[in-house]
Design a protein around this motif. Structure first.
Motif, PDB file in Angstrom:
ATOM      1  N   HIS A 196       0.817  -1.219   0.000  1.00  0.00           N
ATOM      2  CA  HIS A 196       0.000   0.000   0.000  1.00  0.00           C
ATOM      3  C   HIS A 196       0.850   1.269   0.000  1.00  0.00           C
ATOM      4  O   HIS A 196       0.380   2.340  -0.373  1.00  0.00           O
ATOM      5  N   SER A 197       2.106   1.138   0.430  1.00  0.00           N
ATOM      6  CA  SER A 197       2.999   2.299   0.413  1.00  0.00           C
ATOM      7  C   SER A 197       3.376   2.638  -1.026  1.00  0.00           C
ATOM      8  O   SER A 197       3.211   3.776  -1.476  1.00  0.00           O
ATOM      9  N   LEU A 198       3.834   1.629  -1.770  1.00  0.00           N
ATOM     10  CA  LEU A 198       4.170   1.855  -3.176  1.00  0.00           C
ATOM     11  C   LEU A 198       2.937   2.375  -3.934  1.00  0.00           C
ATOM     12  O   LEU A 198       3.029   3.363  -4.671  1.00  0.00           O
ATOM     13  N   LEU A 199       1.809   1.729  -3.718  1.00  0.00           N
ATOM     14  CA  LEU A 199       0.597   2.110  -4.461  1.00  0.00           C
ATOM     15  C   LEU A 199       0.118   3.524  -4.123  1.00  0.00           C
ATOM     16  O   LEU A 199      -0.484   4.194  -4.959  1.00  0.00           O
ATOM     17  N   SER A 200       0.400   3.991  -2.916  1.00  0.00           N
ATOM     18  CA  SER A 200      -0.056   5.328  -2.510  1.00  0.00           C
ATOM     19  C   SER A 200       0.554   6.415  -3.395  1.00  0.00           C
ATOM     20  O   SER A 200      -0.033   7.470  -3.589  1.00  0.00           O
ATOM     21  N   VAL A 201       1.750   6.149  -3.944  1.00  0.00           N
ATOM     22  CA  VAL A 201       2.472   7.176  -4.702  1.00  0.00           C
ATOM     23  C   VAL A 201       1.824   7.435  -6.057  1.00  0.00           C
ATOM     24  O   VAL A 201       1.720   8.580  -6.500  1.00  0.00           O
ATOM     25  N   GLY A 202       1.354   6.371  -6.724  1.00  0.00           N
ATOM     26  CA  GLY A 202       0.791   6.542  -8.066  1.00  0.00           C
ATOM     27  C   GLY A 202      -0.705   6.787  -8.085  1.00  0.00           C
ATOM     28  O   GLY A 202      -1.298   6.923  -9.155  1.00  0.00           O
ATOM     29  N   ARG A 203      -1.317   6.880  -6.907  1.00  0.00           N
ATOM     30  CA  ARG A 203      -2.793   6.989  -6.856  1.00  0.00           C
ATOM     31  C   ARG A 203      -3.344   8.208  -7.576  1.00  0.00           C
ATOM     32  O   ARG A 203      -4.437   8.179  -8.119  1.00  0.00           O
ATOM     33  N   GLY A 204      -2.593   9.306  -7.553  1.00  0.00           N
ATOM     34  CA  GLY A 204      -3.081  10.536  -8.181  1.00  0.00           C
ATOM     35  C   GLY A 204      -2.858  10.567  -9.674  1.00  0.00           C
ATOM     36  O   GLY A 204      -3.228  11.525 -10.350  1.00  0.00           O
ATOM     37  N   SER A 205      -2.247   9.501 -10.221  1.00  0.00           N
ATOM     38  CA  SER A 205      -1.894   9.503 -11.637  1.00  0.00           C
ATOM     39  C   SER A 205      -2.782   8.560 -12.435  1.00  0.00           C
ATOM     40  O   SER A 205      -3.189   7.507 -11.945  1.00  0.00           O
ATOM     41  N   ALA A 206      -3.036   8.918 -13.688  1.00  0.00           N
ATOM     42  CA  ALA A 206      -3.768   8.025 -14.592  1.00  0.00           C
ATOM     43  C   ALA A 206      -2.871   6.863 -15.034  1.00  0.00           C
ATOM     44  O   ALA A 206      -3.350   5.841 -15.505  1.00  0.00           O
ATOM     45  N   GLN A 207      -1.543   7.037 -14.874  1.00  0.00           N
ATOM     46  CA  GLN A 207      -0.610   5.977 -15.257  1.00  0.00           C
ATOM     47  C   GLN A 207      -0.559   4.905 -14.171  1.00  0.00           C
ATOM     48  O   GLN A 207      -0.268   5.213 -13.021  1.00  0.00           O
ATOM     49  N   PRO A 208      -0.807   3.633 -14.512  1.00  0.00           N
ATOM     50  CA  PRO A 208      -0.722   2.589 -13.492  1.00  0.00           C
ATOM     51  C   PRO A 208       0.727   2.335 -13.045  1.00  0.00           C
ATOM     52  O   PRO A 208       1.645   2.403 -13.853  1.00  0.00           O
ATOM     53  N   SER A 209       0.907   2.081 -11.751  1.00  0.00           N
ATOM     54  CA  SER A 209       2.230   1.743 -11.210  1.00  0.00           C
ATOM     55  C   SER A 209       2.583   0.300 -11.562  1.00  0.00           C
ATOM     56  O   SER A 209       1.698  -0.520 -11.800  1.00  0.00           O
ATOM     57  N   LYS A 210       3.867   0.001 -11.570  1.00  0.00           N
ATOM     58  CA  LYS A 210       4.343  -1.351 -11.909  1.00  0.00           C
ATOM     59  C   LYS A 210       5.506  -1.739 -11.003  1.00  0.00           C
ATOM     60  O   LYS A 210       6.323  -0.885 -10.653  1.00  0.00           O
ATOM     61  N   LEU A 211       5.580  -3.016 -10.679  1.00  0.00           N
ATOM     62  CA  LEU A 211       6.801  -3.556 -10.084  1.00  0.00           C
ATOM     63  C   LEU A 211       7.395  -4.507 -11.121  1.00  0.00           C
ATOM     64  O   LEU A 211       6.736  -5.462 -11.550  1.00  0.00           O
ATOM     65  N   ILE A 212       8.615  -4.193 -11.558  1.00  0.00           N
ATOM     66  CA  ILE A 212       9.232  -4.920 -12.676  1.00  0.00           C
ATOM     67  C   ILE A 212      10.401  -5.740 -12.132  1.00  0.00           C
ATOM     68  O   ILE A 212      11.280  -5.207 -11.453  1.00  0.00           O
ATOM     69  N   ILE A 213      10.396  -7.044 -12.419  1.00  0.00           N
ATOM     70  CA  ILE A 213      11.446  -7.925 -11.909  1.00  0.00           C
ATOM     71  C   ILE A 213      12.167  -8.549 -13.101  1.00  0.00           C
ATOM     72  O   ILE A 213      11.553  -9.221 -13.937  1.00  0.00           O
ATOM     73  N   ILE A 214      13.477  -8.291 -13.190  1.00  0.00           N
ATOM     74  CA  ILE A 214      14.295  -8.856 -14.275  1.00  0.00           C
ATOM     75  C   ILE A 214      15.300  -9.809 -13.635  1.00  0.00           C
ATOM     76  O   ILE A 214      16.104  -9.384 -12.797  1.00  0.00           O
ATOM     77  N   GLU A 215      15.245 -11.081 -14.014  1.00  0.00           N
ATOM     78  CA  GLU A 215      16.160 -12.056 -13.422  1.00  0.00           C
ATOM     79  C   GLU A 215      17.214 -12.493 -14.430  1.00  0.00           C
ATOM     80  O   GLU A 215      16.878 -12.902 -15.547  1.00  0.00           O
ATOM     81  N   TYR A 216      18.488 -12.391 -14.020  1.00  0.00           N
ATOM     82  CA  TYR A 216      19.596 -12.887 -14.831  1.00  0.00           C
ATOM     83  C   TYR A 216      20.145 -14.117 -14.138  1.00  0.00           C
ATOM     84  O   TYR A 216      20.457 -14.074 -12.941  1.00  0.00           O
TER      85      TYR A 216
END
Length: 507
Positions: free
Chosen positions: A231-251
């Motif tokens: 909910h902390s991460l999500l709170s930041v993008g709430r005011g934006s029309a752009q959806p937030s993402k968590l991106i995981i790249i594994e090498y």
């Protein structure tokens, strides 16, 4: 542009321009002495004429000398021995590249005899020359209607003597891989916020996974993050029309069960400050607030290109911070993924709000180390200016490794204390902690906040607010800083793995 290592005699090299060094007070480098001989004293003649002394940064172009295959000889001043620190070496390389650029040359061969840098290590000298040259020829034109002229320079040769060639070859491969990561990071940083959104970063990661078999990508959308309690991460993008993402790249370059090194990047694709709105002047530069994310994406691209024998995971916490009607308000309390609650006293201290949930998320990887990279605090610029990235860590040996890597890669960090005494500044009457700690020690209190989410593993935090971009004039733009440092740290980890395996076989 194609880089290569040559071991040929300089006078016989076929190139449009040969570059050779002369030390202070006209002292010829070994190659310069050799060329002086075959050209019947052309270089000594130049020095005796008083037109050139070998002072640091001096340049003189000689043409059509007898005895040389190359039609041009660029003589460059190396200065005195104590003037060959990285700063001078960097200026020398920039000077050479500006001249090559002006002359629109197709090929160049650089023979500096290892004298341009006070580090005698030929691997390091060659790699930095490769990285810096690549950086000098980077041009941003993605959002211009008139594209940059294609680069005239096709062949960039570095001349080494026989016993250095093998080291030089590996330096060149690593240097090109790191340069590609730096360029990728700069490109992402420079893109405007209307193009480079959280979704764009996710697509970029997917494209990388298409390019390299060693990379796998997973993207968590808002619904999945909600389920995980971010909910902390999500709170930041709430005011934006752009959806937030968590991106995981594994090498995966190491053994299947080997603990990965994790890089976490702050990916605020535009930061208005939210309801705690920033002042308007210079706000365009807040498109650079995802440079931490750009550097971890660039670094993992370099790692894939170098095929390091370790496991690395890059995690990008991506959101756009806007003051919309749904936006988080000062005084709101959110529950982080860790269960700890945060009173958001200032919505412009949002980087730590996306990072803290990402740092809790990465516990599942049982990481060997976690390094987060973020344009986190203006206070870091006040403390360290634009030369050093701030470094705070809960682990002495990890901090030491990063400082060493930064020195070696000429991408330096400097430590600040993470003492318990600073933690009290985050006390809140209405939640487990506030997200700001007041005016003093802003870089430290931001790291103190993050440290509450990193108790399960060795962790270090790099604040690149002062190093991630240049603000002024022609130089304005992203630097790609921290890609080189991160790559060097990971190269060092890979060498530790290889050494221990070699010893294992030996026994």
């Amino acid at each position: 542009m194609f880089f290569e290592i040559l071991g040929d005699a300089a006078e016989k090299i076929t190139t449009e321009c040969l570059v050779v060094g002369v030390e202070a007070e006209g002292k010829l480098s070994p190659t310069a002495a050799k060329l002086d001989e075959v050209t019947q004293g052309a270089i000594k003649g130049l020095i005796n004429s008083g037109d050139f002394s070998g002072a640091a940064g001096d340049q003189h172009l000689l043409r059509n000398l007898p005895g040389l295959t190359s039609p041009r000889l660029l003589v460059v001043g190396l200065g005195k021995p104590d003037e060959r620190k990285d700063r001078h070496y960097r200026k020398l390389v920039k000077g050479i590249n500006q001249t090559i650029s002006k002359l629109k040359l197709k090929s160049v061969a650089v023979a500096l005899d290892g004298l341009a840098s006070d580090h005698s290590d030929p691997y390091r000298q060659t790699r930095l020359l490769t990285e810096w040259t690549s950086a000098d020829f980077y041009q941003y034109d993605t959002t211009k209607s008139k594209k940059a002229d294609p680069l005239a320079l096709e062949q960039y040769a570095i001349v080494l003597n026989d016993e250095e060639i093998e080291l030089g070859e590996s330096a060149l491969l690593d240097g090109v891989a790191i340069a590609n990561g730096v360029n990728a990071a700069r490109e992402l940083g420079n893109l405007p916020g209307n193009i480079c959104t959280p979704t764009y970063l996710a697509d970029k990661a997917k494209a990388l996974a298409e390019e390299f078999d060693s990379l796998k990508v997973k993207v968590l959308d808002e619904e999945k993050m909600e389920k995980l309690g971010m909910h902390s991460l999500l709170s930041v993008g709430r005011g934006s029309a752009q959806p937030s993402k968590l991106i995981i790249i594994e090498y995966r370059g190491g053994k299947k069960d080997e603990a990965p090194h994790v890089l976490v990047g702050k990916g605020i694709t535009f930061d208005t400050g939210g309801i705690s709105l920033k002042p308007g002047a210079g706000m365009d530069e807040m498109k650079f607030d995802m440079c931490g994310a750009a550097s971890v994406i660039g670094a993992i691209e370099s790692v894939a290109e170098m095929q390091l024998p370790i496991n690395v995971t890059a995690v990008v916490a991506a959101a756009e911070n806007m003051p919309g009607s749904q936006a988080t308000k000062p005084g709101d309390v959110v529950t982080t993924m860790s269960g700890q609650t945060v009173e958001i006293l200032n919505t412009d201290a949002e980087g730590r709000l996306v990072l803290c949930d990402a740092l809790t998320y990465v516990e599942r990887f049982k990481p060997a180390s976690v390094i987060d990279v973020a344009t986190l605090t203006g206070a870091c610029i006040i403390a360290l200016g634009h030369h050093a990235s701030g470094l705070l860590s809960n682990n002495e040996s990890l901090a030491e490794s990063l400082l060493k890597a930064g020195d070696y890669a000429s991408d330096r960090a400097w430590p600040l204390p993470l003492w318990d005494e600073y933690q009290e500044l985050l006390d809140s009457n209405f939640a487990d902690m506030g997200n700001i700690g007041g005016r003093s020690a802003g870089t430290i209190t931001a790291a103190c906040f993050l440290s509450r989410f990193t108790k399960q593993y060795p962790w270090a935090h790099l604040d690149i607010a002062g190093t991630a971009w240049n603000s002024a004039g022609k130089e304005k733009g992203a630097t790609g800083r921290c890609v080189s440092l991160l790559c060097q740290y990971l190269i060092d980890q890979a060498e530790l793995v290889e050494t221990s395996e070699a010893e294992h076989h030996h026994h």
